[in-house]
Structure formats: C-alpha cells, structure tokens
Design an enzyme around this catalytic site. Structure first.
Site, PDB file in Angstrom:
ATOM      1  N   SER A 164     -41.742 -34.303 -51.068  1.00  0.00           N
ATOM      2  CA  SER A 164     -41.926 -33.257 -52.069  1.00  0.00           C
ATOM      3  C   SER A 164     -41.865 -31.879 -51.426  1.00  0.00           C
ATOM      4  O   SER A 164     -42.249 -31.709 -50.259  1.00  0.00           O
ATOM      5  CB  SER A 164     -43.302 -33.439 -52.726  1.00  0.00           C
ATOM      6  N   TYR A 223     -52.072 -34.285 -52.832  1.00  0.00           N
ATOM      7  CA  TYR A 223     -50.742 -34.805 -53.162  1.00  0.00           C
ATOM      8  C   TYR A 223     -49.761 -34.471 -52.038  1.00  0.00           C
ATOM      9  O   TYR A 223     -49.056 -35.344 -51.517  1.00  0.00           O
ATOM     10  CB  TYR A 223     -50.252 -34.230 -54.501  1.00  0.00           C
TER      11      TYR A 223
END
Length: 338
Positions: free
Chosen positions: A130, A155
């Site tokens: 990501s 995350y």
C-alpha cells in the site's frame, strides 16, 4: 481445474474481482478465495462473485486465510504456478478501532500464503502492499528507493511487514515475490469505504461530504483497469534478483533475492476538492461540504514515482481523473438503478 490455475485471494474484493475478470478473459483458469466478510456491504461482493461465477474457468473457494489447515490443503491440491494475494483487512481509519483484525488477516493470513507458496514451489507470488507504507515521508513523489520505516497507522505497518516477510521467504526459499504498493485505486465496482464511493453516495443522498485537512488533501487516484493491466504484465515477469544489489548500500526496492517492490499509481496527485467537483458535474448536483481537521493515521498527499514500473513492463497507469470519474459514475448509476 488443472495445475495451471492462478490463485487470487480477495477475489470478491474490488481489485481481485477486476484482475480475475482480466485473467478469465484471456483464457486463464482462476481459483478465487474470499471470506466475504462484512467489513463493507457483502451484497456488493456477492454481485462481483456472481459475474465471476458465470465463467466456467472460475472456481470460488470460501475460506479464511487464517485457517492454516484449509490453506495447506488448498495449496497442496492446486500447486498454483502463480498467486496474486490481494486479500487483506483494508482501511487506515478502521485500524484505529480494530487493530486485531489487521494482525489476523494481514500477518497471520500472509504467513499461510507464504507457507503455501514455499511447500508447492510457486513460481511467482504477487502481493498487495500500500502507498500508506510511506507513512511520515514528505519527499514527493514517493519512490520505491525511499526508506519506509515510519508507518503512521497499524494498517501501514502490517503492509510493510508483508514486504519484509515476503523478502525473508524469497531469500530463504528463492520464491519470486513482487510487492505492489497501490495508490488510491478507484473505478467501477469500487469499495464503499473509499473516498470516491463515499462522496458519490453523499451527493446522491444530499448528505455532507467530509473533507479532512480542510480539503487540502491530494491523492494519486489510480484507475482500477490500469491496476489490472500492470498486475497482468508483472505476473509474467517474476523477479530474478538484482545482481548489482549491495548490502553496503542497500536499495530498499530490490534484493539479491528474487524480490521486488513497485508503486502502482497514476503519477498524478489530485486535489480531493477537484474530485468532488467532477462528481458534482457527472451527477448534476452540488455537494454539501464539511471542512474538518486532519485525521490520525492519514497523510496530506500521496504521489507515486512509477519509473521502475514503466521501465520494466513498458506501462504506466494513465487514465485521467475526468475519464475515470465518468466511468465510475456510469457504473454507480447503473448499479444503484438511479
């Protein structure tokens, strides 16, 4: 199913669905794995799956990545030549509420994928990382050569951990592994927890749109079909290991092991306000805007350097935000019968 099927984890998800469709359209067999949880509306996931199930070369497996025994037998049964691992607990803000979900899916789930690849001699593992791994970095555009040791959400930390875990397996077992740092992917069949979808829904319902950082947010919006194209091209190019890699001056994006990281981004950050104005134009309605401060875990801007991607596969995402928003809104109206 022959032993030529590609495994896509997160096949009922946004990117997984599009990649599966592309592979099926090119005559590949696909095994799609998903748990179909309710992090967002499962009806959308089921609708995507219905489309995939209409292909005779698609097999759906409902499975939790953390189910070690079931994962072992899935890999043993199919011996996948390639694995595209897109299943994850996604979302920056949700990681502040439910951190354990990220350790379960993104860490424990990923070790089961790595073990499966190791035990069945997978020839190429591609896995989702990501843009959030760039964390506190402020030098733009973000480059895969940059150090990414300062994540600002769990995350992001879990995605950075995936890159490191893949490297260890690549080094130890010579598993070719390619990490994909996605930058704000959007388009038809998109995720309801992401900005584009949230904004569209608010405009239609006449609800206020929350613009964080008082609207001064820039995101490198990347159209989902560009993402699928990049993944399909990369799939055919397993990393060989960089012979010039040096432990004296370690390049964070490559390795002596067959491991490589790419940014998958549009190389063109857009102001969120501009995206809202495009949505307003497509829907023919004015949005109510609510200016709010920065959220914890969020970054003010994302911007992908994609020179490595362009050099290695001769492709860079380039769908304009105008075209992408128009295509998203067309799908949105259709899906919601507007």
């Amino acid at each position: 199913m022959s032993h030529q099927a590609v495994l896509i984890t997160g096949a009922a998800g946004f990117i997984g669905f599009h990649v599966a469709q592309r592979l099926l359209s090119e005559g590949r067999e696909v095994v799609g794995l998903d748990i179909v949880n309710d992090y967002y509306d499962p009806k959308l996931k089921e609708a995507r799956l219905d489309i995939l199930r209409s292909h005779r070369d698609f097999t759906f497996v409902k499975l939790d990545l953390t189910d070690r025994r079931a994962m072992q037998s899935l890999f043993a049964q199919h011996r996948f030549p390639a694995v595209i691992h897109l299943a994850a607990q996604a979302g920056v803000r949700y990681s502040l509420q439910n951190p354990h979900a990220y350790v379960d899916a993104n860490i424990e789930g990923f070790i089961n994928v790595l073990e499966g690849c190791r035990r069945t001699d997978c020839r190429h593992l591609l896995f989702a990382s990501s843009s959030s791994v760039y964390g506190a970095n402020t030098k733009l555009p973000f480059s895969v050569q940059d150090n990414v040791d300062h994540p600002i959400s769990l995350y992001a930390a879990s995605k950075k951990a995936n890159e490191l875990m893949a490297h260890a397996y690549s080094h130890l077992y010579r598993i070719p592994a390619t990490g994909l740092r996605f930058f704000t992917v959007y388009g038809p069949w998109g995720r309801p927890d992401m900005a584009m979808f949230i904004f569209a829904k608010a405009i239609i319902e006449g609800a206020p749109i929350k613009l964080f950082n008082h609207g001064n947010m820039r995101r490198d919006f990347t159209f989902v079909e560009d993402v699928s194209e990049a993944i399909l091209r990369l799939m055919e190019r397993p990393p060989q290991g960089n012979p010039g890699w040096s432990g004296d001056r370690p390049d964070p994006s490559t390795s002596a092991a067959p491991w490589k990281i790419y940014n998958i981004g549009n190389n063109n950050p857009e102001e969120l306000r501009h995206v809202v104005s495009l949505l307003e134009k497509e829907f023919g309605r004015v949005a109510i805007k609510e200016m709010l401060p920065m959220q914890p875990g969020d970054v003010p801007a994302t911007y992908a350097d994609v020179e490595d991607l362009a050099r290695d596969i001769g492709f860079r995402p380039s769908t304009t935000i105008e075209e992408g928003v128009a295509r998203f809104v067309k799908w949105y109206r259709n899906y919601h019968n507007l």
